[in-house]
Enzyme design. Structure first.
Site, PDB file in Angstrom:
ATOM      1  N   VAL A  28      43.720  37.332  40.927  1.00  0.00           N
ATOM      2  CA  VAL A  28      42.994  38.239  40.031  1.00  0.00           C
ATOM      3  C   VAL A  28      43.951  38.897  39.042  1.00  0.00           C
ATOM      4  CG1 VAL A  28      41.523  40.282  39.893  1.00  0.00           C
ATOM      5  CG2 VAL A  28      41.200  38.649  41.752  1.00  0.00           C
ATOM      6  N   CYS A  29      45.110  39.317  39.533  1.00  0.00           N
ATOM      7  CA  CYS A  29      46.096  39.966  38.662  1.00  0.00           C
ATOM      8  C   CYS A  29      46.564  39.028  37.554  1.00  0.00           C
ATOM      9  CB  CYS A  29      47.300  40.419  39.479  1.00  0.00           C
ATOM     10  SG  CYS A  29      46.903  41.558  40.814  1.00  0.00           S
ATOM     11  N   THR A  30      46.725  37.764  37.867  1.00  0.00           N
ATOM     12  CA  THR A  30      47.158  36.789  36.865  1.00  0.00           C
ATOM     13  C   THR A  30      46.131  36.659  35.749  1.00  0.00           C
ATOM     14  OG1 THR A  30      48.451  35.557  38.504  1.00  0.00           O
ATOM     15  CG2 THR A  30      47.805  34.365  36.506  1.00  0.00           C
ATOM     16  N   LEU A  49      46.279  40.182  33.586  1.00  0.00           N
ATOM     17  CA  LEU A  49      47.404  40.409  32.681  1.00  0.00           C
ATOM     18  C   LEU A  49      47.345  39.481  31.474  1.00  0.00           C
ATOM     19  CD1 LEU A  49      48.493  41.999  35.203  1.00  0.00           C
ATOM     20  CD2 LEU A  49      50.765  41.489  34.296  1.00  0.00           C
TER      21      LEU A  49
END
Length: 223
Positions: free
Chosen positions: A45-47, A50
């Site tokens: 999810v973070c990828t 960002l």
């Protein structure tokens, strides 16, 4: 001790980032900042987040807003992770700095710790938190999501537009408002003052209560 929240001044921390050391208050300067934390590098999810934030960077820049990411790994890990981020989101270029916080000291002070999530070694993980900080270094808005729910960058941008609009004028933004749409005049402003403050005019909605508190006006705002 209560955590950092809306209205609080963020601590003027010296942090290590992918762009070198940054002093938070100096970084914000006379503008605005969006500070957003992530549970970890090389996570799905973070990828996605960002990369999308990088695509929106130009829109934030138009509004005088700087971006600053936070994750609990070191700078070397961040640098390698950025390669994956840019590969997954075509056309994105991660130009904003990402803070390294392997000891979790920064996220604790910024109230970005998830109290229920730990890594494999039992260390605290950052929450999926986001603070919008104004020129006075105070938090104007905070958004907190669980690790499993990715943020909506359109909403972050919309919220920034609302904050900047309402900081400049005595207005508020109604439900689902977007830049360019009508805003509402603060109920604390009597009609005789509103006539002077909003020469473009305003519309008062007729309601069963007969109270004239719902007044819409149009403010032309250019980025």
């Amino acid at each position: 001790m209560p955590g950092l929240t809306i209205g609080d001044v963020i601590p003027d921390l010296l942090v290590d980032t992918t762009h070198g050391p940054i002093q938070l208050h100096e970084f914000i300067g006379d503008g605005w900042a969006v500070m957003f934390s992530h549970p970890g590098d090389f996570t799905p999810v973070c990828t996605t987040e960002l990369g999308k934030m990088a695509l929106y960077a130009e829109e934030f820049e138009k509004r005088g807003v700087k971006l600053l990411g936070f994750s609990c790994e070191d700078v070397a890990s961040h640098v390698e992770w950025i390669k994956d981020i840019e590969a997954y989101t075509p056309g994105c270029n991660v130009k904003y700095p990402i803070v390294a916080d392997p000891n979790r000291g920064v996220i604790r002070q910024l109230n970005m710790v998830d109290p229920d999530q730990k890594d494999s070694s039992g260390e605290e993980l950052p929450s999926r938190a986001l603070h919008v900080v104004g020129p006075d270094k105070r938090i104007k808005l905070s958004i907190l999501y669980p690790a499993t729910t990715g943020r909506n960058m359109d909403e972050v941008l919309r919220a920034v537009d609302s904050l900047q609009m309402t900081a400049k004028y005595k207005v508020a933004t109604p439900v689902n408002w977007k830049l360019g749409e009508k805003v509402v005049i603060s109920p604390s402003i009597p009609n005789q003052d509103a006539d002077k403050m909003f020469p473009q005019g305003y519309e008062t909605v007729k309601l069963p209560s007969k109270k004239e508190y719902l007044r819409f006006t149009q403010i032309r705002s250019r980025l």
